[in-house]
Design a protein around this motif. Structure first.
Motif, PDB file in Angstrom:
ATOM      1  N   GLU A  82       0.823  -1.202   0.000  1.00 28.02           N
ATOM      2  CA  GLU A  82       0.000   0.000   0.000  1.00 28.02           C
ATOM      3  C   GLU A  82       0.865   1.264   0.000  1.00 28.02           C
ATOM      4  O   GLU A  82       0.563   2.240  -0.693  1.00 28.02           O
ATOM      5  CB  GLU A  82      -0.926  -0.008   1.228  1.00 28.02           C
ATOM      6  CG  GLU A  82      -2.028  -1.046   1.173  1.00 28.02           C
ATOM      7  CD  GLU A  82      -1.560  -2.446   1.552  1.00 28.02           C
ATOM      8  OE1 GLU A  82      -0.351  -2.619   1.827  1.00 28.02           O
ATOM      9  OE2 GLU A  82      -2.402  -3.366   1.588  1.00 28.02           O
ATOM     10  N   SER A 135      -8.143   7.346   2.725  1.00 29.47           N
ATOM     11  CA  SER A 135      -8.889   6.106   2.949  1.00 29.47           C
ATOM     12  C   SER A 135      -8.262   5.286   4.074  1.00 29.47           C
ATOM     13  O   SER A 135      -8.968   4.696   4.902  1.00 29.47           O
ATOM     14  CB  SER A 135      -8.960   5.285   1.661  1.00 29.47           C
ATOM     15  OG  SER A 135      -7.695   4.729   1.324  1.00 29.47           O
ATOM     16  N   PHE A 136      -6.920   5.248   4.122  1.00 29.09           N
ATOM     17  CA  PHE A 136      -6.254   4.530   5.208  1.00 29.09           C
ATOM     18  C   PHE A 136      -6.418   5.269   6.536  1.00 29.09           C
ATOM     19  O   PHE A 136      -6.583   4.644   7.587  1.00 29.09           O
ATOM     20  CB  PHE A 136      -4.771   4.337   4.899  1.00 29.09           C
ATOM     21  CG  PHE A 136      -4.504   3.323   3.832  1.00 29.09           C
ATOM     22  CD1 PHE A 136      -4.943   2.017   3.978  1.00 29.09           C
ATOM     23  CD2 PHE A 136      -3.829   3.657   2.678  1.00 29.09           C
ATOM     24  CE1 PHE A 136      -4.705   1.066   2.998  1.00 29.09           C
ATOM     25  CE2 PHE A 136      -3.591   2.724   1.691  1.00 29.09           C
ATOM     26  CZ  PHE A 136      -4.032   1.423   1.847  1.00 29.09           C
ATOM     27  N   SER A 137      -6.394   6.593   6.490  1.00 30.71           N
ATOM     28  CA  SER A 137      -6.594   7.379   7.705  1.00 30.71           C
ATOM     29  C   SER A 137      -7.963   7.109   8.315  1.00 30.71           C
ATOM     30  O   SER A 137      -8.114   7.029   9.536  1.00 30.71           O
ATOM     31  CB  SER A 137      -6.437   8.871   7.393  1.00 30.71           C
ATOM     32  OG  SER A 137      -6.730   9.664   8.528  1.00 30.71           O
ATOM     33  N   ASN A 138      -8.957   6.936   7.456  1.00 26.70           N
ATOM     34  CA  ASN A 138     -10.328   6.710   7.928  1.00 26.70           C
ATOM     35  C   ASN A 138     -10.561   5.283   8.408  1.00 26.70           C
ATOM     36  O   ASN A 138     -11.435   5.044   9.244  1.00 26.70           O
ATOM     37  CB  ASN A 138     -11.325   7.042   6.817  1.00 26.70           C
ATOM     38  CG  ASN A 138     -11.361   8.514   6.484  1.00 26.70           C
ATOM     39  OD1 ASN A 138     -11.077   9.350   7.342  1.00 26.70           O
ATOM     40  ND2 ASN A 138     -11.689   8.846   5.247  1.00 26.70           N
ATOM     41  N   SER A 139      -9.796   4.335   7.879  1.00 28.63           N
ATOM     42  CA  SER A 139     -10.065   2.929   8.185  1.00 28.63           C
ATOM     43  C   SER A 139      -9.160   2.354   9.271  1.00 28.63           C
ATOM     44  O   SER A 139      -9.483   1.310   9.846  1.00 28.63           O
ATOM     45  CB  SER A 139      -9.911   2.077   6.915  1.00 28.63           C
ATOM     46  OG  SER A 139      -8.582   2.144   6.411  1.00 28.63           O
ATOM     47  N   LEU A 140      -8.047   3.019   9.563  1.00 32.09           N
ATOM     48  CA  LEU A 140      -7.100   2.513  10.559  1.00 32.09           C
ATOM     49  C   LEU A 140      -7.122   3.376  11.814  1.00 32.09           C
ATOM     50  O   LEU A 140      -7.498   4.555  11.761  1.00 32.09           O
ATOM     51  CB  LEU A 140      -5.679   2.496   9.987  1.00 32.09           C
ATOM     52  CG  LEU A 140      -5.429   1.633   8.747  1.00 32.09           C
ATOM     53  CD1 LEU A 140      -4.019   1.866   8.234  1.00 32.09           C
ATOM     54  CD2 LEU A 140      -5.646   0.159   9.060  1.00 32.09           C
ATOM     55  N   SER A 141      -6.715   2.796  12.930  1.00 28.80           N
ATOM     56  CA  SER A 141      -6.528   3.598  14.138  1.00 28.80           C
ATOM     57  C   SER A 141      -5.394   4.592  13.901  1.00 28.80           C
ATOM     58  O   SER A 141      -4.560   4.408  12.999  1.00 28.80           O
ATOM     59  CB  SER A 141      -6.191   2.708  15.331  1.00 28.80           C
ATOM     60  OG  SER A 141      -4.907   2.121  15.164  1.00 28.80           O
ATOM     61  N   PHE A 198      -2.202   3.782  11.609  1.00 24.69           N
ATOM     62  CA  PHE A 198      -2.020   4.611  10.416  1.00 24.69           C
ATOM     63  C   PHE A 198      -0.625   5.238  10.406  1.00 24.69           C
ATOM     64  O   PHE A 198       0.064   5.235   9.378  1.00 24.69           O
ATOM     65  CB  PHE A 198      -3.094   5.698  10.367  1.00 24.69           C
ATOM     66  CG  PHE A 198      -2.953   6.651   9.213  1.00 24.69           C
ATOM     67  CD1 PHE A 198      -2.990   6.194   7.899  1.00 24.69           C
ATOM     68  CD2 PHE A 198      -2.796   8.003   9.436  1.00 24.69           C
ATOM     69  CE1 PHE A 198      -2.865   7.074   6.834  1.00 24.69           C
ATOM     70  CE2 PHE A 198      -2.675   8.892   8.381  1.00 24.69           C
ATOM     71  CZ  PHE A 198      -2.706   8.431   7.078  1.00 24.69           C
TER      72      PHE A 198
END
Length: 280
Positions: free
Chosen positions: A84, A106-112, A116
């Motif tokens: 990624e 998108s990673f910021s929104n889906s990971l802690s 992140f």
């Protein structure tokens, strides 16, 4: 991150041997700063300790590496989200900045926040630095990716309303203008429930001291890269420690910390982001 001197001391393997293995076996494969200095990860250290134990038991390095008795694969060392991170880097390298930003979001929104920063932001920052140093990407791309990381490391404002929460002021020292690590620390501190005042880059000791007198923080957080002389950093930290109230702790983080020696009491190197949660 560890300098070659530190990792040699910790692993029991001489620097000359580490350089020989790097050339002959492709391990360890350190991160290089713009000046060419090597930095090694915690995973590198763990692997080297395992290799040293095998050598002490009579195994030859050639056998250890050829038979892969220790997993030194790049995939393992670069983390769970290596593909990624490579995708974000490649998009930015191609000039597709909107797409790279959306992927970061998108990673910021889906990971802690911690995951992140640890698995996306920190490895991406290393890769960007390597890309710039090797000429793989131009300066403007390095700046663009850095600013995108800054943009997605949003501050959790909820902790600001808790007046009982500890307070940290964050900055870099004089002549240090790289703030990406500082931004990541800011995000982690907020996530841990610590209020922060972000002072930015290049502050002399006198200004940091004045800010501490004004805001009365529990912590002064300083990000250190490998671009400044360790001797100068140690001198500045010692001077800052002498100026601050004794109840204020100095927290130091960044790749440059592995080169520091003889830090004064009341200052602490944060080598792992998870340590912030234990501290706050």
């Amino acid at each position: 991150m560890y300098s070659i001197k530190v990792i040699a001391e910790e692993s029991g393997i001489k620097p000359a041997t580490l350089r020989k293995w790097e050339e002959r076996y492709g391990f360890p494969m350190p991160v290089r700063n713009p000046n060419g200095a090597r930095s090694y990860t915690d995973q590198d250290l763990s692997n080297l300790k395992s290799i040293k134990a095998m050598i002490d038991q009579g195994l030859r390095p050639s056998k250890i590496f050829s038979e892969k008795l220790v997993d030194t694969s790049t995939k393992k060392n670069t983390g769970l989200f290596a593909e990624e991170v490579e995708k974000i880097y490649s998009l930015a390298k191609e000039g597709l900045f909107e797409e790279s930003l959306e992927l970061l979001k998108s990673f910021s929104n889906s990971l802690s926040t911690l995951k992140f920063v640890e698995t996306i932001c920190a490895p991406l920052a290393v890769k960007v630095g390597e890309g710039w140093a090797s000429g793989d990407i131009p300066v403007y791309t390095e700046h663009a990716i850095s600013e995108q990381i800054h943009a997605v490391l949003t501050i959790d404002q909820s902790c600001f309303y808790d007046t009982d929460a500890p307070l940290a002021i964050l900055c870099t020292l004089s002549n240090e203008y790289h703030t990406l690590g500082l931004k990541m620390a800011n995000a982690i501190l907020n996530d841990a429930g610590c209020r922060t005042i972000y002072l930015g880059a290049g502050l002399p000791v006198s200004e940091i001291t004045a800010a501490a007198v004004s805001f009365q923080p529990e912590y002064v957080g300083i990000s250190i890269t490998t671009n400044t002389s360790p001797r100068i950093i140690c001198e500045q930290v010692a001077l800052l420690r002498s100026k601050l109230a004794p109840e204020i702790s100095i927290l130091l983080g960044g790749a440059g910390c592995s080169y520091l020696r003889e830090l004064p009491d009341g200052s602490e190197v944060i080598s792992e982001l998870t340590k912030i949660y234990e501290l706050i």
